[in-house]
Design a protein around this motif. Structure first.
Motif, PDB file in Angstrom:
ATOM      1  N   PHE A  29      -5.164   1.776   1.078  1.00 21.07           N
ATOM      2  CA  PHE A  29      -4.397   3.009   1.168  1.00 21.07           C
ATOM      3  C   PHE A  29      -2.940   2.686   1.404  1.00 21.07           C
ATOM      4  N   GLY A  30      -2.072   3.318   0.610  1.00 27.63           N
ATOM      5  CA  GLY A  30      -0.654   3.294   0.900  1.00 27.63           C
ATOM      6  C   GLY A  30      -0.355   4.529   1.732  1.00 27.63           C
ATOM      7  N   LEU A  31       0.795   5.132   1.530  1.00 27.74           N
ATOM      8  CA  LEU A  31       1.128   6.361   2.248  1.00 27.74           C
ATOM      9  C   LEU A  31       0.753   7.563   1.394  1.00 27.74           C
ATOM     10  N   GLY A  32      -0.471   8.032   1.571  1.00 27.72           N
ATOM     11  CA  GLY A  32      -0.944   9.191   0.821  1.00 27.72           C
ATOM     12  C   GLY A  32      -1.614   8.862  -0.493  1.00 27.72           C
ATOM     13  N   PHE A  33      -1.596   7.606  -0.901  1.00 27.89           N
ATOM     14  CA  PHE A  33      -2.199   7.196  -2.173  1.00 27.89           C
ATOM     15  C   PHE A  33      -3.278   6.149  -1.946  1.00 27.89           C
ATOM     16  N   GLN A  34      -4.249   6.115  -2.854  1.00 31.21           N
ATOM     17  CA  GLN A  34      -5.024   4.897  -3.038  1.00 31.21           C
ATOM     18  C   GLN A  34      -4.147   3.959  -3.859  1.00 31.21           C
ATOM     19  N   VAL A  35      -4.183   2.686  -3.535  1.00 29.17           N
ATOM     20  CA  VAL A  35      -3.351   1.711  -4.239  1.00 29.17           C
ATOM     21  C   VAL A  35      -4.237   0.618  -4.827  1.00 29.17           C
ATOM     22  N   HIS A  36      -4.102   0.407  -6.128  1.00 28.34           N
ATOM     23  CA  HIS A  36      -4.819  -0.665  -6.824  1.00 28.34           C
ATOM     24  C   HIS A  36      -3.791  -1.663  -7.366  1.00 28.34           C
ATOM     25  N   LYS A  45       3.325  -1.463   3.777  1.00 31.51           N
ATOM     26  CA  LYS A  45       2.114  -1.974   4.410  1.00 31.51           C
ATOM     27  C   LYS A  45       0.903  -1.169   3.962  1.00 31.51           C
ATOM     28  N   LEU A  46      -0.129  -1.850   3.465  1.00 25.22           N
ATOM     29  CA  LEU A  46      -1.348  -1.200   3.016  1.00 25.22           C
ATOM     30  C   LEU A  46      -2.427  -1.331   4.083  1.00 25.22           C
ATOM     31  N   THR A  47      -3.350  -0.382   4.092  1.00 21.24           N
ATOM     32  CA  THR A  47      -4.466  -0.441   5.033  1.00 21.24           C
ATOM     33  C   THR A  47      -5.769  -0.452   4.255  1.00 21.24           C
ATOM     34  N   GLN A  48      -6.768  -1.133   4.793  1.00 22.24           N
ATOM     35  CA  GLN A  48      -8.061  -1.259   4.136  1.00 22.24           C
ATOM     36  C   GLN A  48      -9.099  -0.468   4.907  1.00 22.24           C
ATOM     37  N   ALA A  59     -13.779  -0.690  -1.654  1.00 19.25           N
ATOM     38  CA  ALA A  59     -12.788   0.380  -1.657  1.00 19.25           C
ATOM     39  C   ALA A  59     -11.375  -0.136  -1.863  1.00 19.25           C
ATOM     40  N   PRO A  60     -10.517   0.676  -2.460  1.00 15.76           N
ATOM     41  CA  PRO A  60      -9.106   0.314  -2.602  1.00 15.76           C
ATOM     42  C   PRO A  60      -8.392   0.424  -1.268  1.00 15.76           C
TER      43      PRO A  60
END
Length: 304
Positions: free
Chosen positions: A229-236, A210-213, A226-227
């Motif tokens: 967020f995954g768990l501790g990462f920016q996710v593109h 699950k990603l958060t914005q 903005a990208p």
């Protein structure tokens, strides 16, 4: 309250502590990792954890560093240096806990901020190569620049990070020193599973769960388009051949530096910039060359 904050909330920037800062914080306080870690422990979330996503651009690593130290019983930088060196070697040009006395300041880049529409840069607080005859003038210049910034805003002034006491400090969200080669090597060791830094299962969970914005706050200018967020990462999310999608892991700084890896392509990229600019033409051209070479279409969350 804080008892409801989970590790997932922290890693996905939903802990509600993005703006948790000591009132009238001095630069010395912000450079004191132990003090800031303890301050995070006693701060109350600004919202119900898990309900709002706000980029914890400074507080993130004080919180994560505190978690690492409580769980392992080891200083966060010692722990990270150990697991990183296992996969990347001991001679890595990467310092997670401030610069040691062994590093010559002449070997460190001087940070400056590009002014929009001009070729000149803002004031810089450099202590490289100061002579006795210029030290007083340099000191007055530093004080003049510092006077423009208060509290946490002091760490939003890139010139601050040219100061010796700041370079030596443990400010893990903003004060890691590394070469592009070192950052790319770390990410390569992760996605190619040559180290125990993160398992493939954890990497996939961090980027494919699950990603958060970022929700943003009124008046904020740090994040535009903005990208997630995954768990501790920016996710593109990149587009590969035949329309297939691939999610990257990594992070981009507001000044243009970035480290990013795409496991499906066995591709790790790092770019470090000392003349900070969110709209660097050179950065855009370099990244576009890489995307073209590997048959990738970058998302709008990466400015190319």
């Amino acid at each position: 309250g804080k008892s409801k904050v989970t590790v997932r909330h922290v890693l996905s920037h939903q802990a509600g502590l993005s703006n948790a800062m000591p009132e009238n914080a001095t630069l010395d306080i912000l450079c004191n990792f132990t003090y800031m870690k303890q301050f995070m422990e006693t701060s109350e979330p600004a919202h119900e954890p898990g309900t709002v996503t706000q980029y914890h651009y400074l507080t993130f690593a004080w919180i994560c560093g505190g978690i690492i130290e409580e769980v392992t019983g080891v200083q966060y930088d010692v722990y990270l240096d150990k697991i990183i060196s296992e996969g990347c070697g001991d001679s890595l040009e990467l310092h997670t806990g401030g610069i040691s006395e062994k590093i010559d300041s002449a070997d460190l880049a001087v940070l400056s901020m590009e002014k929009r529409g001009r070729s000149k840069t803002t004031e810089t607080l450099s202590e490289k190569g100061e002579s006795d005859s210029t030290r007083d003038g340099q000191s007055k210049s530093r004080k003049a620049v510092l006077a423009k910034y208060q509290g946490r805003e002091q760490l939003l002034n890139p010139s601050i990070f040219n100061m010796k006491k700041v370079r030596k400090s443990k400010i893990p969200s903003a004060n890691m020193h590394a070469s592009a080669r070192a950052l790319a090597k770390v990410f390569d060791s992760i996605i190619c599973q040559r180290s125990s830094i993160l398992s493939k299962e954890i990497v996939d969970l961090g980027r494919n769960g699950k990603l958060t914005q970022h929700s943003g706050v009124e008046g904020e200018a740090l994040l535009v388009d903005a990208p997630s967020f995954g768990l501790g990462f920016q996710v593109h999310e990149f587009t590969m051949g035949f329309g297939m999608k691939a999610r990257s892991i990594g992070h981009s700084g507001f000044g243009g530096s970035m480290a990013i890896a795409i496991p499906e392509k066995n591709l790790s990229i790092a770019l470090v910039i000392n003349q900070l600019s969110p709209k660097s033409p050179a950065r855009s051209k370099l990244l576009q060359i890489i995307w073209d070479e590997f048959g990738l279409k970058a998302p709008s969350t990466i400015d190319t």
